[in-house]
Design a protein around this motif. Structure first.
Motif, PDB file in Angstrom:
ATOM      1  N   MET A  19      31.878  40.255  28.660  1.00  0.00           N
ATOM      2  CA  MET A  19      32.266  41.423  29.441  1.00  0.00           C
ATOM      3  C   MET A  19      31.054  42.193  29.963  1.00  0.00           C
ATOM      4  O   MET A  19      31.078  42.708  31.096  1.00  0.00           O
ATOM      5  CB  MET A  19      33.164  42.331  28.610  1.00  0.00           C
ATOM      6  N   TRP A  23      29.864  40.240  33.024  1.00  0.00           N
ATOM      7  CA  TRP A  23      30.806  40.340  34.139  1.00  0.00           C
ATOM      8  C   TRP A  23      30.819  41.747  34.745  1.00  0.00           C
ATOM      9  O   TRP A  23      30.890  41.906  35.964  1.00  0.00           O
ATOM     10  CB  TRP A  23      32.199  39.920  33.683  1.00  0.00           C
ATOM     11  N   LYS A  24      30.741  42.758  33.911  1.00  0.00           N
ATOM     12  CA  LYS A  24      30.695  44.125  34.434  1.00  0.00           C
ATOM     13  C   LYS A  24      29.425  44.356  35.240  1.00  0.00           C
ATOM     14  O   LYS A  24      29.450  44.995  36.298  1.00  0.00           O
ATOM     15  CB  LYS A  24      30.797  45.127  33.284  1.00  0.00           C
ATOM     16  N   ASN A  34      29.580  42.523  38.653  1.00  0.00           N
ATOM     17  CA  ASN A  34      30.582  43.150  39.512  1.00  0.00           C
ATOM     18  C   ASN A  34      30.082  44.478  40.050  1.00  0.00           C
ATOM     19  O   ASN A  34      30.205  44.765  41.246  1.00  0.00           O
ATOM     20  CB  ASN A  34      31.882  43.352  38.737  1.00  0.00           C
ATOM     21  N   GLU A  35      29.487  45.281  39.191  1.00  0.00           N
ATOM     22  CA  GLU A  35      29.006  46.600  39.603  1.00  0.00           C
ATOM     23  C   GLU A  35      27.783  46.509  40.515  1.00  0.00           C
ATOM     24  O   GLU A  35      27.471  47.458  41.234  1.00  0.00           O
ATOM     25  CB  GLU A  35      28.687  47.442  38.363  1.00  0.00           C
ATOM     26  N   LYS A  50      42.366  41.315  28.739  1.00  0.00           N
ATOM     27  CA  LYS A  50      41.430  42.315  29.264  1.00  0.00           C
ATOM     28  C   LYS A  50      40.424  41.657  30.208  1.00  0.00           C
ATOM     29  O   LYS A  50      40.117  42.199  31.281  1.00  0.00           O
ATOM     30  CB  LYS A  50      40.703  43.007  28.111  1.00  0.00           C
ATOM     31  N   GLU A  51      39.917  40.485  29.824  1.00  0.00           N
ATOM     32  CA  GLU A  51      38.954  39.773  30.661  1.00  0.00           C
ATOM     33  C   GLU A  51      39.604  39.314  31.964  1.00  0.00           C
ATOM     34  O   GLU A  51      39.026  39.469  33.044  1.00  0.00           O
ATOM     35  CB  GLU A  51      38.383  38.569  29.902  1.00  0.00           C
ATOM     36  N   GLU A  73      42.276  40.518  33.452  1.00  0.00           N
ATOM     37  CA  GLU A  73      42.587  41.692  34.274  1.00  0.00           C
ATOM     38  C   GLU A  73      41.344  42.173  35.011  1.00  0.00           C
ATOM     39  O   GLU A  73      41.409  42.570  36.176  1.00  0.00           O
ATOM     40  CB  GLU A  73      43.128  42.813  33.386  1.00  0.00           C
ATOM     41  N   TYR A  74      40.204  42.088  34.347  1.00  0.00           N
ATOM     42  CA  TYR A  74      38.961  42.555  34.969  1.00  0.00           C
ATOM     43  C   TYR A  74      38.496  41.605  36.083  1.00  0.00           C
ATOM     44  O   TYR A  74      38.178  42.054  37.192  1.00  0.00           O
ATOM     45  CB  TYR A  74      37.867  42.712  33.916  1.00  0.00           C
ATOM     46  N   VAL A  75      38.468  40.296  35.813  1.00  0.00           N
ATOM     47  CA  VAL A  75      37.947  39.369  36.828  1.00  0.00           C
ATOM     48  C   VAL A  75      38.879  39.244  38.022  1.00  0.00           C
ATOM     49  O   VAL A  75      38.437  38.869  39.113  1.00  0.00           O
ATOM     50  CB  VAL A  75      37.664  37.963  36.226  1.00  0.00           C
ATOM     51  N   LYS A  85      39.892  41.475  39.719  1.00  0.00           N
ATOM     52  CA  LYS A  85      39.510  42.501  40.688  1.00  0.00           C
ATOM     53  C   LYS A  85      38.228  42.130  41.430  1.00  0.00           C
ATOM     54  O   LYS A  85      37.778  42.864  42.299  1.00  0.00           O
ATOM     55  CB  LYS A  85      39.311  43.842  39.978  1.00  0.00           C
TER      56      LYS A  85
END
Length: 587
Positions: free
Chosen positions: A242, A245-246, A249-250, A270-271, A273-275, A277
Motif C-alpha cells: 500500500m 501504491w499510494k 498514485n499520488e 482495501k487494496e 478498492e484503492y487500485v 481508482k
C-alpha cells in the motif's frame, strides 16, 4: 581492468544484476579506470562480441548467467580463453549458483563462480585482482574457484541488507532510452513453489521505504515509460504494498507504467478498492495461476484460494483500468492434457488481457529438479531445460500445447482480434477447443513455423472458419468478416482495405464530409484536433458502417443486427490495449 558483461535476450531488456554489482563496487572505491560494464544480446554474433571484449583488454571478465544466455556465454568465454588465456573468466547468476563445482569441471577455462547475491562477493574478488592478490581468494565467502588442479568451494555468504544495495540508475538513464527498466524492493519469497528458484529463500527482505520513495520519485521525474518490479511476490506484505501504491498514485506523472508480479488471492478489498481508482495504464499486474488442478497445486506446494483469486481478478477487471496478465504452466505433476484443458478454460473465463501459456522449466536448485525422477519428468538437457513429457502428459500432447500457445499469442495476446476471437470461441465447446482446432489447421496447411503478417493471420482465420462448415454457417461468416474489419480498424487506419471488407460499408462522401465539417467547427465526438481542418481530421480517423452493433457485442455480449456507424479515433487510444476510441454515431 575488470569488465562486467551482461548478455540480454533482447535489446529492449536491461540488466539490473550487473548494474547493482557495478554501482556497489564503485561506491566501495573501485573507479572508472579499474571497472567498466558492457551489454550485448544473444542476437549478436559471438565473433562480434568477442572482438569488442578483446579490444577492451580486460584482466578479468565477469559474466551474468541466466537460462536464456548461458549457451552464448559458454561459447563466448571458450573462444575468448583461446585468444586471451591470461584473462580470468568468472561466472555468476542463478544459472550457475547451484552447481558451481560441476560447472567448473565441465568448463575448464572458467576461473571461478560467484554464487548467490553478487554485490559484496564481486567487489571482494575484483579488489583482489586489482591488487594482484588472487592467492587470497580462499578468504572470499560465496565463491567456488580453480586453484591449479583443485576446485575449492568456500563457505556461503550471508544475505545482505537490501538497503546496502546501491540504486544504479542515477547516472545512467540516458543509456536506457527505449529499454525496460527493472527495479526491486524485496528479495526472496514466502512461498515454496517447487518449480521456482525463489522457493530456496523463503525469508523476504525489504528495502526501506525511505529509499524506495526516493528512487520511485527519480523514475517518475525522469518520465520513464515503464518500471518492472522484479519482486517475486510483490503483495506478500500489505503495508509495503500500500505504501508503494499510494506513492506512485499520488505522484503519477501521467506517463510511467509500473509492472508488478503478485498473487491475486492475497489482494485485500482495501487494496482493490484503492487500485481501481488509478489512472488507466498506471499499473499492470502479472498473476501466476499456473494450474487449476488441486492435486497439482498441493504437490508443487502452491496453495492459492482459486475462488478468491477468480473473485479478485474479476473485481480488478470490472473497472477496466489495469492490464492483467495471467500465467499457466504446462507439464506440472498430476496435470494431464484434459486437466490442462480445464486449467486453460478456467483462466480464460477470467478474461485476462493476456494469457501466458508457458512450459515447465526444470531449473537446477529447484525442488522439482530434485524430484524429477519421481514425476517421470524428461526435459531438455540444454537451457531453458523445458519439459518434454512426464508421467501424466506425453510429448505428443506437449506438441499440441505448443501449437495452442502459438495461436494464443497470435489471436489473443496480440489484442488484434478482440471481437472476432470472441465470436469464434463461442462457436466451440470451450475456448481451448477453438485454439486447439485452429492450431491443428495451421499444422495441416503448412502454416506452422512460417512468419505471417498481421493481414495474413486475418485471412487464415477466415480460411479456417470457411473449412468448418459444421460450425460456421453462411451468416456466421458474414458476421465474422465484419468483426474482422472492426478489429482491423480498431488498431490502425489502414491505407488499403482488406479483400474481405465490403466496399459499400464506407459512408457516402457527401454525408461524411458534412459530418467532419461540423466536427471541425464544433467538435462533439472528436476532441483534441484543434488546429486541424476537416480534411485532415477525416484522414486521421476512420468511419465504417456495420450491419451489427459490434461495440454492444464487445461490451455486453449482445450481437444485435442493426445498422451501426462507428467512428475510430486514433488520437485517443486505450492505454491497456492500444485500441482506438470507438464511438457510435448517428449518420
Amino acid at each position: 581492468m575488470i569488465l562486467l558483461v551482461g548478455i540480454n535476450a533482447k535489446y529492449i531488456h536491461s540488466n539490473l544484476g550487473i548494474y547493482c554489482i557495478e554501482s556497489y563496487a564503485r561506491k566501495k572505491g573501485i573507479n572508472d579506470s579499474q571497472l567498466c560494464m558492457a551489454e550485448y544480446t544473444i542476437n549478436q554474433s559471438v565473433d562480434y562480441v568477442m572482438a569488442d571484449i578483446y579490444e577492451k583488454k580486460p584482466d578479468m571478465i565477469a559474466f551474468s548467467c541466466y537460462i536464456w544466455n548461458i549457451d552464448f556465454i559458454v561459447n563466448l568465454s571458450r573462444e575468448l580463453h583461446k585468444v586471451s588465456p591470461e584473462v580470468a573468466l568468472w561466472y555468476g547468476g542463478p544459472e550457475v549458483s547451484f552447481d558451481a563445482i560441476a560447472q567448473l569441471e565441465r568448463y575448464p577455462w572458467i576461473t571461478g563462480i560467484i554464487e548467490g547475491e553478487g554485490e559484496e562477493t564481486f567487489y571482494e574478488v575484483a579488489k583482489l585482482y586489482l591488487e594482484d592478490r588472487e592467492d587470497k581468494l580462499s578468504k572470499v565467502k560465496g565463491i567456488t574457484f580453480r586453484d591449479e588442479d583443485n576446485i575449492i568451494k568456500n563457505v556461503s555468504r550471508p544475505r545482505m541488507d537490501l538497503d546496502d544495495v546501491v540504486f544504479p540508475y542515477y547516472d545512467m538513464m540516458d543509456n536506457l532510452d527505449n529499454r525496460i527498466v527493472y527495479y526491486e524492493t524485496s528479495r526472496g519469497c514466502p512461498y515454496g513453489c517447487s518449480y521456482c528458484l525463489s522457493s530456496v529463500e523463503k525469508n523476504v527482505r525489504f528495502r526501506s521505504m525511505e529509499l524506495v520513495r526516493k528512487e520511485l520519485k527519480f523514475f517518475i521525474d525522469a518520465k520513464v515509460p515503464q518500471v518492472k518490479f522484479v519482486d517475486r511476490t510483490f503483495n506478500c506484505n500489505h503495508e509495503h504494498t500500500m505504501e508503494i501504491w499510494k506513492f506512485i498514485n499520488e505522484n503519477d506523472n501521467g506517463i510511467t507504467n509500473f509492472h508488478f508480479e503478485l498473487s491475486a488471492d492475497l489482494l485485500t478489498d482495501k487494496e482493490i478498492e484503492y487500485v481501481n481508482k488509478f489512472r488507466p495504464g498506471l499499473v499492470q499486474f502479472e498473476i501466476g495461476v499456473q494450474t487449476a488442478n488441486s492435486d497439482t497445486l498441493r504437490e508443487i506446494h502452491r496453495n492459492p484460494d482459486l475462488t478468491t483469486l477468480k473473485e479478485n481478478v474479476a473485481k480488478v477487471h470490472k473497472y477496466h483500468n489495469i492490464h492483467q496478465h495471467l500465467d499457466l504452466i504446462a507439464g506440472l505433476p498430476y496435470e494431464d492434457y484434459d486437466s490442462f484443458r480445464n486449467s486453460f478454460n478456467t483462466v480464460y473465463e477470467m478474461e485476462p488481457d493476456q494469457l501466458q501459456l508457458g512450459f515447465l522449466k526444470v531449473l537446477k536448485g529447484s525442488p522439482i529438479y530434485e524430484s524429477r525422477e519421481k514425476y517421470g519428468i524428461v526435459f531438455h538437457d540444454t537451457p531453458p531445460y523445458e519439459v518434454m513429457y512426464t508421467k501424466w502428459i506425453s510429448y505428443e500432447d506437449i506438441l499440441h500445447l505448443k501449437r495452442i500457445e502459438d495461436m494464443v499469442e497470435r489471436y489473443y495476446n496480440s489484442m488484434q482480434f478482440q471481437a472476432s476471437v470472441k465470436f469464434c470461441t463461442e462457436k466451440f465447446e470451450t475456448p481451448f477447443d477453438f485454439f486447439e482446432s485452429i492450431g491443428r489447421f495451421y499444422h495441416v496447411k503448412g502454416y506452422e513455423g512460417v512468419h505471417q503478417s498481421r493481414l495474413q493471420n486475418y485471412d487464415i482465420l477466415i480460411e479456417f472458419s470457411e473449412n468448418k462448415k459444421d460450425i460456421f454457417s453462411k451468416e456466421d461468416m458474414e458476421i465474422l468478416k465484419q468483426l474482422l474489419v472492426f478489429d482491423l480498424y480498431a488498431r490502425e487506419n489502414l491505407k488499403k482495405r482488406p479483400d474481405f471488407a465490403e466496399s459499400d460499408k464506407i459512408p457516402e462522401k457527401e454525408i461524411m464530409y458534412n459530418f467532419y465539417k461540423k466536427e471541425a467547427e464544433n467538435p462533439i465526438y472528436l476532441k483534441g484536433y484543434d488546429g486541424y481542418d476537416w480534411k485532415q481530421i477525416l484522414r486521421m480517423t476512420h468511419m465504417e458502417i456495420f450491419d451489427y452493433d459490434i461495440p454492444e457485442y464487445i461490451e455486453n455480449n449482445r450481437l444485435v443486427k442493426e445498422r451501426c456507424v462507428v467512428l475510430f479515433d486514433y488520437n485517443d487510444r486505450n492505454p491497456l490495449d492500444n485500441q482506438a476510441k470507438m464511438i457510435k454515431i448517428d449518420l
